[in-house]
Scaffold this motif. Structure first.
Motif, mmCIF file in Angstrom:
data_model
loop_
_atom_site.group_PDB
_atom_site.id
_atom_site.type_symbol
_atom_site.label_atom_id
_atom_site.label_comp_id
_atom_site.label_asym_id
_atom_site.label_seq_id
_atom_site.Cartn_x
_atom_site.Cartn_y
_atom_site.Cartn_z
ATOM 1 N N CYS A 101 0.850 -1.202 0.000
ATOM 2 C CA CYS A 101 0.000 0.000 0.000
ATOM 3 C C CYS A 101 0.884 1.251 0.000
ATOM 4 N N GLY A 102 0.333 2.343 -0.508
ATOM 5 C CA GLY A 102 0.978 3.658 -0.390
ATOM 6 C C GLY A 102 2.365 3.673 -1.007
ATOM 7 N N THR A 103 3.281 4.274 -0.269
ATOM 8 C CA THR A 103 4.648 4.406 -0.751
ATOM 9 C C THR A 103 5.292 3.044 -0.993
ATOM 10 N N ALA A 104 4.997 2.085 -0.139
ATOM 11 C CA ALA A 104 5.571 0.739 -0.298
ATOM 12 C C ALA A 104 5.119 0.131 -1.636
ATOM 13 N N SER A 110 6.242 -3.599 3.253
ATOM 14 C CA SER A 110 5.562 -2.780 4.263
ATOM 15 C C SER A 110 6.567 -2.252 5.274
ATOM 16 N N GLN A 111 6.534 -0.969 5.518
ATOM 17 C CA GLN A 111 7.402 -0.400 6.544
ATOM 18 C C GLN A 111 6.990 -0.954 7.898
ATOM 19 N N SER A 112 5.731 -0.769 8.255
ATOM 20 C CA SER A 112 5.261 -1.142 9.605
ATOM 21 C C SER A 112 5.098 -2.647 9.777
ATOM 22 N N GLY A 113 4.779 -3.334 8.689
ATOM 23 C CA GLY A 113 4.459 -4.759 8.783
ATOM 24 C C GLY A 113 3.111 -5.011 9.425
ATOM 25 N N THR A 127 0.079 -3.200 8.131
ATOM 26 C CA THR A 127 -1.004 -2.658 7.302
ATOM 27 C C THR A 127 -2.055 -3.747 7.035
ATOM 28 N N VAL A 163 5.052 10.585 9.205
ATOM 29 C CA VAL A 163 3.996 9.791 8.565
ATOM 30 C C VAL A 163 4.337 9.555 7.088
ATOM 31 N N ALA A 164 4.886 10.576 6.440
ATOM 32 C CA ALA A 164 5.255 10.415 5.029
ATOM 33 C C ALA A 164 6.563 9.626 4.962
ATOM 34 N N SER A 165 6.513 8.488 4.334
ATOM 35 C CA SER A 165 7.661 7.578 4.300
ATOM 36 C C SER A 165 8.773 8.119 3.389
ATOM 37 N N GLN A 169 13.598 0.071 1.067
ATOM 38 C CA GLN A 169 12.811 -0.973 0.389
ATOM 39 C C GLN A 169 13.349 -1.169 -1.025
ATOM 40 N N ALA A 185 -2.448 8.420 8.916
ATOM 41 C CA ALA A 185 -1.867 7.651 10.021
ATOM 42 C C ALA A 185 -0.603 6.970 9.519
ATOM 43 N N LYS A 186 0.325 6.743 10.420
ATOM 44 C CA LYS A 186 1.569 6.079 10.032
ATOM 45 C C LYS A 186 1.326 4.614 9.706
ATOM 46 N N VAL A 232 -1.691 1.861 9.068
ATOM 47 C CA VAL A 232 -3.138 1.727 8.844
ATOM 48 C C VAL A 232 -3.517 0.284 9.170
#
Ligand code: G6P
Length: 436
Positions: A127-130, A174-177, A179, A225-227, A234, A430-431, A433
């Protein structure tokens, strides 16, 4: 715990609950991660964890390393700025785990649970930047490993329920792992018998735990929040994987691998030199802060960088921005061009440069204000008038998407600073989701 992550923090005569170790960092470094369906009874002296059948279970207490707590801004005004400037270091650190620079080879930190050679297809989901990192990787895997790639945003992938071939590999970025949509897609792929690999920044995360193999990015905690640094890490990991795949599948020779590994090894220095363009980009941001819309164009592996540029700008400055494949210009966005519209063109002097320049001419003919991001040769050969030309260092085309991410990050950052927005915590975002 149901759906979203939950961790128990063990203090001295006091206990905590939080979403992860970073949230608990001000209080304790001793953390236990709950599994899906767990519930926990907390008293001052400790915690009793139950699983979803109510049976008492043990969830190991991890002592989180001190580096995971480096979450202050240092001398920077915002975390985002700090994280942009950390990139030479964290990219170097990440690549040190994937490359043997002296041997000129890729050396993966984890033994893959699959054989690159016999893979039928690669599915990339994020998702998103990833997702944009995955989109760049599609170009790399197809070109260097001749591996068919399908890529989709996780929220579409999971409900599309695509048929997946035997011996397919699915990679989740995924940054957070954590999402939610990416995790649901991972579970779908597992159920479909795919090999599942995770490119994650948080190695204790749910996606990391549920994947068959983890390829970590070593970006350190990302707070803005913005990666930014997670994205370039990545890309560094995905590039290393694509070279490994290309070698294993017999597409790349030993000499190709050595050349590509050397090019990747140049990244920290290239990124550092690119950071020196910041004063020029800050000046440009003053102009961008005055407009309502910005268009970003790119081609090939740099097309996703145009998409990422637009995403970065809209996320933190709230200026409307769109990224397009340069060749699509004439299929719609050209109608928007007038003398008020800045058009950021990502065009290193590569095999597609001439094509992109012809798109630029179309923009210029309609009065659009061009910001050209290119290298010395690209700048010298361009005859189209630009509002500004940002001259990047010379580099191997394969690393360009990683290094060209820097100017678009800095442009978004400085534009947002001029706009006075909350750069690190933009409205409505949100950082992680962890819900749909
Ligand atoms: C949110 C964040 C983005 C991030 C995306 C995916 O939208 O604001 O910066 O790219 O989630 O997050 P992930 O942790 O899976 O990389």
């Amino acid at each position: 715990r149901r759906g979203s992550p939950l961790a128990v923090g063990y203090g001295d005569g006091e206990m905590y609950l939080g979403s992860d170790a970073i949230a608990l960092a001000p209080f304790t470094d001793r953390v236990a991660y709950l599994e899906e369906g767990d519930w926990v009874e907390i008293r001052r002296a400790g915690a009793v964890v139950h699983d979803e059948t109510d049976a008492v279970v043990t969830r190991p207490i991890t002592v989180v390393s001190a580096s995971a707590f480096q979450v202050d801004r240092g001398n920077y005004r915002h975390f985002m700025s700090k994280e942009i400037h950390e990139q030479p270091e964290v990219i170097g650190h990440t690549l040190a785990h994937y490359l043997d620079l002296s041997a000129g080879t890729v050396r993966l930190p984890a033994e893959p649970s699959f054989d690159w050679k016999s893979l039928s297809r690669l599915s990339i989901v994020a998702c998103g930047t990833a997702y944009y990192a995955g989109l760049v990787a599609k170009y790399w895997f197809e070109r260097w490993a001749r591996l068919p790639v399908e890529i989709d945003v996780a929220s579409e992938f999971r409900y599309r329920e695509p048929p997946l071939p035997e011996n397919g590999l699915a990679v989740f970025v995924s940054q957070s792992g954590e999402t939610a949509d990416t995790l649901a897609s991972l579970r779908y792929c597992k159920a479909q018998g795919q090999h599942c690999a995770a490119v994650v920044n948080v190695t204790t995360s749910t996606i990391a735990r549920e994947a068959d193999v983890i390829f970590p990015t070593l970006a350190g905690p990302e707070i803005g929040v913005a990666s930014t640094k997670a994205f370039t890490c990545q890309l560094s990991v995905l590039a290393s994987l694509a070279v490994a795949a290309g070698r294993a599948r017999g597409v790349l020779t030993e000499a190709d691998e050595a050349r590509m590994v050397a090019a990747l090894g140049d990244l920290p220095g290239l990124v550092l030199r690119t950071l020196r363009l910041e004063p020029q980009i800050e000046k440009l941001a003053r102009d961008v802060a005055k407009v309502n819309d910005v268009l970003y164009l790119g081609r090939g592996a740099n097309y996703p960088i145009a998409l990422e540029g637009a995403l970065k700008l809209k996320e933190i400055s709230y200026i409307h921005a769109e990224g397009y494949a340069a060749g699509e210009l004439k299929h719609g966005p050209i109608a928007l061009i007038d003398e008020t519209l800045p058009v950021v063109v990502i065009a290193p002097h590569d095999a597609l440069y001439e094509k992109t320049v012809s798109n630029m001419q179309e923009v210029a003919a309609r009065g659009g204000r061009i910001v050209l991001v290119t290298d010395a040769r690209g700048a010298a050969e361009n005859s189209v008038a630009t509002l500004q030309t940002i001259v990047m260092p010379d580099m191997d085309a394969l690393v360009a998407p990683i290094v060209y991410a820097l100017p678009i990050q800095m442009l978004a950052y400085h534009t947002a600073v001029f706009m006075g927005t909350d750069v690190d915590q933009p409205r409505n975002l949100a950082k992680s989701v962890t819900v749909e």
